[in-house]
Design an enzyme around this catalytic site. Structure first.
Site, PDB file in Angstrom:
ATOM      1  CG  LEU A  95      -4.255  -7.334   3.122  1.00 27.17           C
ATOM      2  CD1 LEU A  95      -3.369  -8.495   3.587  1.00 27.17           C
ATOM      3  CD2 LEU A  95      -5.307  -7.016   4.176  1.00 27.17           C
ATOM      4  CG  ASP A 112       2.019  -3.112   8.951  1.00 30.18           C
ATOM      5  OD1 ASP A 112       2.287  -1.905   9.054  1.00 30.18           O
ATOM      6  OD2 ASP A 112       1.954  -3.705   7.858  1.00 30.18           O
ATOM      7  CG  HIS A 171       5.436  -6.681   6.859  1.00 31.47           C
ATOM      8  ND1 HIS A 171       5.926  -6.837   5.584  1.00 31.47           N
ATOM      9  CD2 HIS A 171       5.088  -5.369   6.969  1.00 31.47           C
ATOM     10  CE1 HIS A 171       5.890  -5.675   4.959  1.00 31.47           C
ATOM     11  NE2 HIS A 171       5.391  -4.774   5.787  1.00 31.47           N
ATOM     12  CB  ALA A 203      -0.936  -0.013   1.200  1.00 35.66           C
ATOM     13  NE  ARG A 220      12.332 -25.022 -10.859  1.00 34.75           N
ATOM     14  CZ  ARG A 220      11.314 -25.910 -10.909  1.00 34.75           C
ATOM     15  NH1 ARG A 220      11.466 -27.118 -10.428  1.00 34.75           N
ATOM     16  NH2 ARG A 220      10.154 -25.569 -11.439  1.00 34.75           N
ATOM     17  CB  ALA A 227       5.391  -6.257   1.122  1.00 36.04           C
ATOM     18  CG  HIS A 250       7.385  -2.932   1.665  1.00 40.21           C
ATOM     19  ND1 HIS A 250       6.119  -2.969   1.148  1.00 40.21           N
ATOM     20  CD2 HIS A 250       7.234  -2.789   3.003  1.00 40.21           C
ATOM     21  CE1 HIS A 250       5.243  -2.831   2.133  1.00 40.21           C
ATOM     22  NE2 HIS A 250       5.889  -2.723   3.262  1.00 40.21           N
ATOM     23  CG  ASP A 271      -3.717  -9.834  10.486  1.00 38.64           C
ATOM     24  OD1 ASP A 271      -3.162 -10.780   9.902  1.00 38.64           O
ATOM     25  OD2 ASP A 271      -4.033  -8.769   9.903  1.00 38.64           O
ATOM     26  N   GLY A 272      -4.142 -13.346  11.126  1.00 38.26           N
ATOM     27  CA  GLY A 272      -4.966 -14.323  10.413  1.00 38.26           C
ATOM     28  C   GLY A 272      -5.359 -13.864   9.018  1.00 38.26           C
TER      29      GLY A 272
HETATM   30 ZN    ZN Z   1       4.909  -2.805   5.192  1.00 35.23          ZN
END
Ligand code: ZN
Length: 387
Positions: free
Chosen positions: A310, A277, A219, A143, A230, A223, A198, A251-252
Site C-alpha cells: 500500500l 494520507d 496512521h 512504501a 503479550r 506501518a 513507521h 478508507d476501508g
Molecule cells: Zn506513512
C-alpha cells in the site's frame, strides 16, 4: 465601509461540540461574526446562501499530494492544484507531507514547500509541513524508499527545518531508533506535533517515548508492529493512554471498518484524528501516479507500489466522514470533530480553527443531507462551489 458579509442560512450547524438547528452563520471578512438562531437574526445586508449542514472545514494532517501533484513537485508545479483539489472535498486546512527521500531531494522539496507556504493559496490553506520521514524504522517503512532513511539526529532535523523555512509543524519518527528520545525532547520544544509512526516499537519503548513528549501516532495500525496480547506494542499505548492522539486512515483499505469502530469504542473520539494520507492520485482517475520519488499504481482508487505494498491513499476527507458515519456508533458531532477540531487542537490553533463559533476563522464546509460537499469557504472566501 464594512467588510464583505456572507449570511449562511443553515438547517443544521455542527459546531462540532453540539448540533444546532435553524441557525444563521454570518461571515464578515475572514471571520465568523455571528452564530445565532435564525429567528433572532435581523438582516443587515450581505449575500445569502442556504445549506443543509454547516461544519468546520476539514483539516487534513497528512497530504502527500492531490490533483496530480505530489508534495515533492511543488518547485515545478506549485501548491495551488493540491489546495484547490482538497477544497472540492471540504478541506480548508492541510499539511503538505513529505516522505523519506535522499537528503538532496528532501532538502529541495522542503525548500519549495517553505517558499510556497509564504503566499496564500487558491483553495485550502497550508497550515505547515508534515515531515513523515526520514527517521523511520526500515522494517516498517511501508512504501517509503529505504534510500534516505536516517537514524534520528537533532542536527539533521534542524537542517531540514531550516530548508523548510521553519514551517515543519509535525514530525513522524520511530521512537525505538537510537537517538530518537533526544530528537523527541528537542522537537517537542519547537513543534506542536511529534508523532510515532513507521515504527516497530514495543509497548515499553512507546511508553518511554510518550513520556518524553511524543503523544501522537501517525496512521494507527498501519506501518507499526502488530498488536499482540503479550506485546501490544505502540498500538497498545494508543488504545490505553488517554494522552495519546492518533490519526487513522478511514478508507476501508488501510484499516478494516470493524477495526475503525473498535478503535473509536476504545479510544475517546476526542483524541482520534481523521487523516487521509492521500497522494497525488486523489481527485484523479486510476493509473500511474507519483508519490515522493516513487511511481505508484492506482486501481479502483487503491494505491500500490512496485512491490505491491500500500502506498498512500486516494481518500478524501468527506469520504472519511461518510465512512465513519456508516461504520461507527458515533454521532455526527464526534465524527466532524475528528475531521476538524481535534487536528486544530493538536496543531495548537483551536482558538481560531476547527469550530463554528463567533470570532473563529471563517473556514467552513457546507454539505447536503447526503454529506456531499456543496461549498467550501476558506478565510471568508467561497473557494469551491459544486454548482
Ligand atoms: Zn506513512
Amino acid at each position: 465601509m464594512g467588510s464583505k458579509k456572507l449570511v449562511i442560512e443553515a438547517k443544521s450547524v455542527v459546531t462540532p461540540f453540539e448540533e444546532l438547528r435553524d441557525i444563521i452563520v454570518e461571515v464578515e471578512g475572514r471571520y465568523i461574526s455571528q452564530v445565532v438562531p435564525a429567528q433572532s437574526f435581523h438582516s443587515q445586508g450581505g449575500s445569502r446562501i442556504a445549506a443543509d449542514i454547516v461544519a468546520p472545514g476539514f483539516i487534513d494532517l497528512q497530504v502527500n499530494g492531490a490533483g496530480g501533484v505530489d508534495a515533492s513537485q511543488v518547485a515545478e508545479l506549485g501548491l495551488d492544484t493540491v489546495s484547490t483539489t482538497l477544497a472540492r472535498f471540504g478541506v480548508t486546512g492541510f499539511l503538505p507531507t513529505v516522505i523519506t527521500a535522499p537528503q538532496r531531494e528532501l532538502v529541495q522539496s522542503l525548500n519549495a514547500l517553505g517558499r510556497a507556504l509564504e503566499k496564500p493559496l487558491d483553495g485550502a490553506a497550508a497550515l505547515g509541513i508534515h515531515l513523515e520521514g526520514p527517521f523511520i524504522n526500515p522494517v516498517k517503512r511501508g512504501a517509503h524508499p529505504v534510500n534516505g532513511v536516517k537514524i534520528p539526529k537533532v542536527e539533521y532535523f534542524q537542517k531540514l527545518q531550516d530548508a523548510a523555512n521553519g514551517r515543519i509543524v509535525y514530525l513522524t519518527l520511530a521512537p525505538e531508533l537510537p537517538g530518537s528520545l533526544d530528537l523527541i525532547k528537542y522537537a517537542r520544544g519547537v513543534l506542536p506535533i511529534v508523532s510515532m509512526g513507521h515504527s516497530d516499537a514495543t509497548y515499553e519503548q512507546a511508553l518511554e517515548a510518550m513520556r518524553a513528549g511524543c503523544d501522537f501516532a501517525t496512521h494507527v495500525f498501519n506501518a507499526m508492529r502488530d498488536f499482540h496480547h503479550r506485546e501490544p506494542g505502540l498500538v497498545g499505548i494508543i488504545l490505553t493512554e488517554t494522552r495519546m492522539r492518533a490519526s487513522v486512515i478511514a478508507d476501508g483499505t488501510h484499516v478494516h471498518p470493524a477495526v475503525v469502530e473498535m478503535l473509536l469504542k476504545v479510544k475517546e473520539p476526542t483524541r482520534a484524528v481523521l487523516a487521509t494520507d492521500c497522494i497525488s492520485a486523489a481527485g484523479m482517475p486510476d493509473g500511474e501516479h507519483r508519490f515522493g520519488t516513487l511511481t505508484v499504481f492506482v486501481k479502483n482508487g487503491v494505491c500500490h507500489d512496485q512491490e505491491g505494498r500500500l502506498a498512500g491513499s486516494t481518500l478524501t476527507m468527506d469520504l472519511a466522514v461518510r465512512n465513519c458515519l456508516s461504520w461507527t456508533h458515533l454521532a455526527r458531532t464526534a465524527i466532524f470533530r475528528m475531521a476538524s477540531y481535534n487536528a486544530a487542537e493538536a496543531l495548537g490553533v483551536a482558538d481560531r480553527k476547527g469550530t463554528v463559533t463567533k470570532g473563529a476563522d471563517a473556514d467552513l464546509v457546507l454539505l447536503n443531507e447526503t454529506m456531499k460537499v456543496e461549498k467550501t469557504i476558506v478565510a471568508g472566501q467561497i473557494v469551491y462551489s459544486r454548482n
